[in-house]
Design a protein around this motif. Structure first.
Motif, PDB file in Angstrom:
ATOM      1  N   ILE A 218       0.868  -1.188   0.000  1.00  0.00           N
ATOM      2  CA  ILE A 218       0.000   0.000   0.000  1.00  0.00           C
ATOM      3  C   ILE A 218       0.898   1.229   0.000  1.00  0.00           C
ATOM      4  O   ILE A 218       1.447   1.618   1.037  1.00  0.00           O
ATOM      5  N   SER A 219       1.027   1.841  -1.170  1.00  0.00           N
ATOM      6  CA  SER A 219       1.923   2.987  -1.320  1.00  0.00           C
ATOM      7  C   SER A 219       1.193   4.312  -1.204  1.00  0.00           C
ATOM      8  O   SER A 219       1.846   5.358  -1.092  1.00  0.00           O
ATOM      9  N   THR A 220      -0.122   4.300  -1.253  1.00  0.00           N
ATOM     10  CA  THR A 220      -0.884   5.549  -1.198  1.00  0.00           C
ATOM     11  C   THR A 220      -1.129   6.028   0.232  1.00  0.00           C
ATOM     12  O   THR A 220      -1.575   7.152   0.436  1.00  0.00           O
ATOM     13  N   ALA A 221      -0.878   5.196   1.212  1.00  0.00           N
ATOM     14  CA  ALA A 221      -1.094   5.587   2.603  1.00  0.00           C
ATOM     15  C   ALA A 221      -0.014   6.578   3.046  1.00  0.00           C
ATOM     16  O   ALA A 221       1.065   6.665   2.443  1.00  0.00           O
ATOM     17  N   SER A 222      -0.304   7.330   4.120  1.00  0.00           N
ATOM     18  CA  SER A 222       0.685   8.282   4.629  1.00  0.00           C
ATOM     19  C   SER A 222       1.930   7.550   5.108  1.00  0.00           C
ATOM     20  O   SER A 222       3.046   8.071   4.994  1.00  0.00           O
ATOM     21  N   ILE A 223       1.756   6.355   5.652  1.00  0.00           N
ATOM     22  CA  ILE A 223       2.875   5.485   6.016  1.00  0.00           C
ATOM     23  C   ILE A 223       2.756   4.214   5.169  1.00  0.00           C
ATOM     24  O   ILE A 223       1.820   3.434   5.367  1.00  0.00           O
ATOM     25  N   PRO A 224       3.656   4.010   4.211  1.00  0.00           N
ATOM     26  CA  PRO A 224       3.544   2.830   3.344  1.00  0.00           C
ATOM     27  C   PRO A 224       3.532   1.539   4.153  1.00  0.00           C
ATOM     28  O   PRO A 224       4.186   1.426   5.203  1.00  0.00           O
ATOM     29  N   LEU A 225       2.780   0.549   3.681  1.00  0.00           N
ATOM     30  CA  LEU A 225       2.618  -0.718   4.397  1.00  0.00           C
ATOM     31  C   LEU A 225       2.794  -1.869   3.426  1.00  0.00           C
ATOM     32  O   LEU A 225       2.223  -1.873   2.325  1.00  0.00           O
ATOM     33  N   LEU A 226       3.579  -2.849   3.846  1.00  0.00           N
ATOM     34  CA  LEU A 226       3.785  -4.081   3.090  1.00  0.00           C
ATOM     35  C   LEU A 226       3.090  -5.220   3.835  1.00  0.00           C
ATOM     36  O   LEU A 226       3.364  -5.448   5.008  1.00  0.00           O
ATOM     37  N   ARG A 227       2.220  -5.946   3.119  1.00  0.00           N
ATOM     38  CA  ARG A 227       1.462  -7.039   3.734  1.00  0.00           C
ATOM     39  C   ARG A 227       1.927  -8.369   3.141  1.00  0.00           C
ATOM     40  O   ARG A 227       1.845  -8.597   1.931  1.00  0.00           O
ATOM     41  N   LEU A 228       2.410  -9.227   4.038  1.00  0.00           N
ATOM     42  CA  LEU A 228       2.879 -10.556   3.657  1.00  0.00           C
ATOM     43  C   LEU A 228       2.007 -11.622   4.308  1.00  0.00           C
ATOM     44  O   LEU A 228       1.246 -11.344   5.255  1.00  0.00           O
ATOM     45  N   ARG A 229       2.126 -12.851   3.802  1.00  0.00           N
ATOM     46  CA  ARG A 229       1.439 -13.998   4.378  1.00  0.00           C
ATOM     47  C   ARG A 229       2.478 -15.066   4.693  1.00  0.00           C
ATOM     48  O   ARG A 229       3.213 -15.509   3.828  1.00  0.00           O
ATOM     49  N   TYR A 230       2.537 -15.459   5.977  1.00  0.00           N
ATOM     50  CA  TYR A 230       3.529 -16.429   6.433  1.00  0.00           C
ATOM     51  C   TYR A 230       2.883 -17.805   6.573  1.00  0.00           C
ATOM     52  O   TYR A 230       1.914 -17.971   7.324  1.00  0.00           O
ATOM     53  N   ARG A 231       3.414 -18.764   5.842  1.00  0.00           N
ATOM     54  CA  ARG A 231       2.933 -20.148   5.847  1.00  0.00           C
ATOM     55  C   ARG A 231       1.432 -20.258   5.588  1.00  0.00           C
ATOM     56  O   ARG A 231       0.772 -21.181   6.065  1.00  0.00           O
TER      57      ARG A 231
END
Length: 294
Positions: A218-231
């Motif tokens: 999510i690059s449009t947010a004021s603080i960019p966020l990377l969302r991953l999925r573990y296992r």
């Protein structure tokens, strides 16, 4: 006196009786009439005075009775229909407030035991073990992604040193089995500009790592966020910033929850409701998890 002739079918009427007042002299008769008029006028004045006194006393008595009824209603409390509709034998009967509370408690026994329900929602040992192994694996992924040539600090031969700091419900003790893992990524220098943060997060998202899948950046947010999925089990949200800010908020929440025995259970119940309704989503305009906790 001679009687008047009656017509056929007419019944005789009883003769009206009147007491004759003996009059000896016309002058005495006038004096007597004057005395009678004076006595009647005096009796009329006395009667009016008595009627006014009785009416005045009646009004005062009515005001006193009205004030007594008002004070009685104030002491007894509201009528039965205003205290929750409790059935009574008389529609005019009033119920004391304490009696109403006792009846309400008897009709709806409290407290309700939510523990069997919460045991299926609150994070257990499996969730905590999954988060701990994820943090170890994520640290290796960040080191591998940030030691690429694009991140070399020329002319020196050194690279950013990533630090992984968990925060949020995992550290507060309010996590559910379906909660994600919030992670703050930092390096030995501040990366405050949004473009620089997107550069680091993009490198992690593109890095080929085992047991991790990239869901969205999510690059449009004021603080960019990377969302991953573990296992394929645990959602991991990565942001960049100062880890001390997150620690201060988590520590304050832990202290507040420790003040009351069942506070944590209540918070988990509220979070379960909000998560089921899709209301924990700051990027869609709703409150985030910390907002629901407070």
């Amino acid at each position: 006196e001679p009687m008047e002739p009656m017509e056929l079918g007419e019944e005789p009427q009883p003769e009206a009786r009147s007491e004759a007042v003996p009059v000896e002299d016309p002058q005495d008769e006038g004096n007597l009439n004057e005395d009678a008029g004076d006595e009647g006028q005096q009796d009329g004045l006395e009667g009016d005075a008595n009627d006014g006194a009785v009416g005045h006393r009646s009004k005062r008595q009515k005001r006193r009775e009205k004030e007594a009824r008002r004070l009685k209603r104030r002491r007894q409390g509201p009528a039965p229909t205003e205290t929750g509709g409790f059935a009574t034998n008389s529609t005019t009967e009033t119920i004391d407030r304490s009696t109403a509370v006792m009846r309400l408690s008897a009709d709806f026994p409290l407290p309700v035991d939510f523990m069997p329900f919460l045991s299926d929602l609150v994070a257990d040992s499996h969730y905590r073990e999954l988060c701990e192994t994820c943090l170890v694996a994520l640290k290796e992924v960040c080191v591998g992604a940030l030691t690429q040539p694009a991140f070399q600090m020329k002319p020196f031969d050194w690279y950013p040193e990533p630090t992984i700091t968990p925060f949020g419900s995992f550290m507060q003790g309010t996590a559910l089995k379906s909660s994600d893992l919030d992670v703050r990524l930092s390096v030995q220098f501040d990366v405050k500009q949004k473009e620089g943060q997107l550069k680091y997060l993009s490198a992690i998202a593109e890095f080929q790592a085992e047991n991790f899948e990239t869901e969205v950046l999510i690059s449009t947010a004021s603080i960019p966020l990377l969302r991953l999925r573990y296992r394929q089990q645990l959602q991991v949200d990565i942001t960049m910033g100062d880890a001390d800010d997150c620690w201060a908020v988590d520590d304050a929440i832990r202290r507040l929850l420790a003040l009351q025995q069942h506070a944590t259970s209540l918070v988990c119940l509220v979070k379960a409701f909000a998560k089921t309704k899709g209301l924990i989503d700051a990027y869609s305009g709703f409150l985030n998890s910390v907002g629901w906790v407070f």
